[in-house]
Design a protein around this motif. Structure first.
Motif, mmCIF file in Angstrom:
data_model
loop_
_atom_site.group_PDB
_atom_site.id
_atom_site.type_symbol
_atom_site.label_atom_id
_atom_site.label_comp_id
_atom_site.label_asym_id
_atom_site.label_seq_id
_atom_site.Cartn_x
_atom_site.Cartn_y
_atom_site.Cartn_z
ATOM 1 N N VAL A 1 68.542 -40.826 -40.074
ATOM 2 C CA VAL A 1 68.041 -39.842 -41.145
ATOM 3 C C VAL A 1 69.248 -40.009 -42.304
ATOM 4 O O VAL A 1 70.299 -39.315 -41.906
ATOM 5 N N PRO A 2 68.964 -40.398 -43.422
ATOM 6 C CA PRO A 2 70.243 -40.315 -44.416
ATOM 7 C C PRO A 2 70.567 -38.846 -44.715
ATOM 8 O O PRO A 2 69.487 -38.170 -44.846
ATOM 9 N N ILE A 3 71.621 -38.926 -45.361
ATOM 10 C CA ILE A 3 72.120 -37.387 -45.370
ATOM 11 C C ILE A 3 72.626 -37.402 -46.842
ATOM 12 O O ILE A 3 73.189 -38.484 -47.533
ATOM 13 N N ALA A 4 72.209 -36.356 -47.629
ATOM 14 C CA ALA A 4 72.986 -35.795 -48.785
ATOM 15 C C ALA A 4 73.641 -34.658 -48.779
ATOM 16 O O ALA A 4 73.080 -33.607 -48.194
ATOM 17 N N HIS A 5 74.947 -34.607 -49.187
ATOM 18 C CA HIS A 5 76.106 -33.554 -49.038
ATOM 19 C C HIS A 5 76.554 -32.952 -50.350
ATOM 20 O O HIS A 5 77.029 -33.586 -51.076
ATOM 21 N N ILE A 6 76.298 -31.609 -50.332
ATOM 22 C CA ILE A 6 76.713 -30.940 -51.094
ATOM 23 C C ILE A 6 78.184 -30.233 -50.921
ATOM 24 O O ILE A 6 78.272 -29.686 -49.796
ATOM 25 N N SER A 7 79.015 -30.257 -51.930
ATOM 26 C CA SER A 7 80.564 -29.646 -51.814
ATOM 27 C C SER A 7 81.392 -30.404 -51.040
ATOM 28 O O SER A 7 82.269 -29.920 -50.163
ATOM 29 N N GLY A 8 81.257 -31.885 -50.689
ATOM 30 C CA GLY A 8 82.247 -32.584 -50.276
ATOM 31 C C GLY A 8 83.764 -32.456 -50.864
ATOM 32 O O GLY A 8 83.579 -32.266 -52.070
ATOM 33 N N GLY A 9 84.466 -33.079 -50.522
ATOM 34 C CA GLY A 9 85.877 -33.208 -50.809
ATOM 35 C C GLY A 9 87.015 -32.039 -51.292
ATOM 36 O O GLY A 9 87.955 -32.092 -51.569
ATOM 37 N N ASP A 10 86.442 -30.962 -50.726
ATOM 38 C CA ASP A 10 87.129 -29.560 -50.659
ATOM 39 C C ASP A 10 88.242 -29.817 -49.927
ATOM 40 O O ASP A 10 88.184 -30.656 -48.915
ATOM 41 N N VAL A 11 89.231 -28.950 -49.780
ATOM 42 C CA VAL A 11 90.287 -28.910 -48.875
ATOM 43 C C VAL A 11 90.351 -27.410 -48.243
ATOM 44 O O VAL A 11 90.907 -26.605 -49.101
ATOM 45 N N THR A 12 90.367 -27.006 -47.094
ATOM 46 C CA THR A 12 90.534 -25.605 -46.579
ATOM 47 C C THR A 12 91.351 -25.852 -45.264
ATOM 48 O O THR A 12 90.858 -25.950 -44.271
ATOM 49 N N LEU A 13 92.750 -25.862 -45.595
ATOM 50 C CA LEU A 13 93.515 -26.109 -44.312
ATOM 51 C C LEU A 13 93.312 -25.165 -43.129
ATOM 52 O O LEU A 13 93.785 -25.217 -42.107
ATOM 53 N N GLY A 14 92.936 -23.608 -43.331
ATOM 54 C CA GLY A 14 93.149 -22.641 -42.621
ATOM 55 C C GLY A 14 91.884 -22.326 -41.662
ATOM 56 O O GLY A 14 91.627 -21.548 -40.867
ATOM 57 N N ALA A 15 90.899 -23.591 -41.907
ATOM 58 C CA ALA A 15 89.609 -23.514 -41.005
ATOM 59 C C ALA A 15 89.349 -24.649 -40.422
ATOM 60 O O ALA A 15 89.717 -25.937 -41.164
ATOM 61 N N ALA A 16 88.659 -24.772 -39.257
ATOM 62 C CA ALA A 16 88.266 -25.998 -38.662
ATOM 63 C C ALA A 16 87.157 -26.652 -39.617
ATOM 64 O O ALA A 16 86.765 -28.085 -39.509
ATOM 65 N N ASP A 17 86.735 -25.867 -40.478
ATOM 66 C CA ASP A 17 85.537 -26.334 -41.394
ATOM 67 C C ASP A 17 86.145 -27.593 -42.292
ATOM 68 O O ASP A 17 85.329 -28.485 -42.752
ATOM 69 N N ASP A 18 87.639 -27.594 -42.325
ATOM 70 C CA ASP A 18 88.114 -28.777 -43.156
ATOM 71 C C ASP A 18 87.735 -29.998 -42.602
ATOM 72 O O ASP A 18 87.109 -30.926 -43.336
ATOM 73 N N ILE B 1 68.985 -36.270 -59.210
ATOM 74 C CA ILE B 1 69.554 -37.500 -58.747
ATOM 75 C C ILE B 1 69.025 -37.783 -57.328
ATOM 76 O O ILE B 1 68.881 -39.010 -56.783
ATOM 77 N N LEU B 2 68.778 -36.772 -56.423
ATOM 78 C CA LEU B 2 67.631 -36.839 -55.185
ATOM 79 C C LEU B 2 66.447 -37.707 -55.450
ATOM 80 O O LEU B 2 66.173 -38.771 -54.820
#
Length: 394
Positions: A121-138, A372-373
């Motif tokens: 299933v193709p993925i569209a991703h909002i809010s990529g490219g951020d950096v958050t070094l204090g979280a595994a979320d990075d 865009i979608l």
């Protein structure tokens, strides 16, 4: 053209608040059959059962996938990710949407994206490219970027980073920040209406506080919150400050943080109040009137610039994000926090904060994402094998 089936995954109150304008616009489109999948903290009573906020908006829910059954801690998070991949893989395989839209960087979104990628299933991703070094979320966020076919970063710097990660420029769309759009377009409550809704007097100066666990680096979330609360005890002087607290998320350590917050609020009757969730309208209304926004939530550094509100960003959770002139960063240590709070609450810094210019203003961000979608999903071969882009980022 036959309408395309688009799944949207949401797992937390904050994420839904950002996705909300996109979802509401998609529901009005004849080109899409929308399938909203609710999971994570939305379905957990201990985190406020915030699926009720989605229901209150009249959004039809295609599936409810509960995943929080393994407790807390790193191993429990690993078990949750494995279970989430299993459950979402089954849903994607059985329902075969044309694409799935996800936002952000949390572990349950990482797991849902893995399930989508592995079931084709193709993925569209909002809010990529951020950096958050204090979280595994990075690294969750960057992994989602490498699995996604479409990218909707929130500013030019983050868009360039996505391209530098090997994503083709014609799949990367700098649409601005959904939080910024919410602030500019959503009707806010008056200060009196907000006070009445919360049952808490906000006619005087108050701080809006949110603190989540740092999930990278090994810091103790309870120790950090104890330092924050000790600093809050020492702030006020001749002008007492009240504290409006929103509780921590479902990361490992979140429940322990919430227990400390509840105990502190009980010790400060009339001075502090805590909520599992304010909902997006009350939260943004509170941010608008706050003398300062305090803690380590992404909203403290991403959304406060639009309001021009002073923000105190504590610890390393948001390290790596763009920081505007209204943000004061400090270590999670009581003296450092107290000093930062005193500065943020000063008239001089409040005047400085009001002049902040947000880098996240993309105009009609949600409308641009929907358009865009529509255009991309209609292209023949959409969702086919990805290449690796080796060209320039500019």
């Amino acid at each position: 053209m036959e309408p395309k089936t688009l799944a949207v995954v949401t797992g937390t109150r904050a994420e839904y608040g950002l996705l909300r304008p996109v979802i509401l616009k998609l529901l009005k489109q004849e080109d899409f059959i929308l399938k909203v999948i609710v999971t994570g903290a939305h379905l957990a009573p201990e985190y406020g059962n915030t699926v009720q906020e989605i229901e209150a908006d009249g959004v039809p829910i295609a599936a409810r996938i509960p995943i929080l059954k393994f407790g807390t801690g790193p191993l429990a998070t690993a078990d949750t990710v494995a279970y989430t991949i299993q459950q979402f893989s089954r849903w994607f395989w059985e329902n075969r949407p044309d694409a799935v839209l996800v936002l952000g960087d949390r572990y349950e979104i990482f797991a849902a994206a893995q399930a989508a990628a592995m079931t084709g299933v193709p993925i569209a991703h909002i809010s990529g490219g951020d950096v958050t070094l204090g979280a595994a979320d990075d690294y969750y966020r960057h992994c989602i970027t490498k699995m996604a076919h479409l990218h909707f970063p929130s500013c030019a710097e983050y868009a360039r980073r996505v391209v530098r990660m090997g994503e083709a420029p014609d799949t990367v769309f700098n649409v601005g920040g959904l939080g910024d759009e919410n602030i500019r377009t959503m009707p806010k409550m008056s200060r009196a209406e907000l006070s009445e809704s919360l049952g808490f007097d906000l006619s005087g100066p108050f701080a809006l506080v949110t603190f989540h666990p740092e999930t990278a680096g090994g810091a103790s979330p309870t120790d950090q919150v104890a330092e924050l609360l000790a600093a809050m005890d020492r702030v006020g002087g001749e002008t007492p400050v009240r504290w409006l607290i929103t509780k921590a998320n479902a990361d490992a350590g979140g429940l322990a943080i919430n227990q400390l917050l509840d105990a502190w609020v009980e010790q400060h009757p009339g001075k502090a109040i805590a909520f599992t969730s304010l909902g997006v309208k009350r939260y943004l209304s509170a941010m608008q009137y706050a003398a300062a926004v305090v803690g380590n939530s992404s909203s403290g550094v991403v959304e406060t610039p639009t309001f021009g509100v002073p923000a105190v960003n504590i610890g390393q959770r948001q390290a790596g994000r763009i920081l505007c002139d209204n943000v004061i960063c400090c270590e999670a240590e009581r003296q450092a926090i107290e000093t930062a709070l005193q500065t943020a609450l000063s008239p001089a810094f409040a005047a400085k904060a009001r002049g902040t210019v947000s880098p996240y203003n993309g105009g009609d961000t949600s409308g641009r994402i929907v358009e865009i979608l529509r255009r991309q999903l209609a292209q023949p071969g959409f969702g086919g094998p990805k290449g690796f882009y080796d060209g320039p980022a500019e």
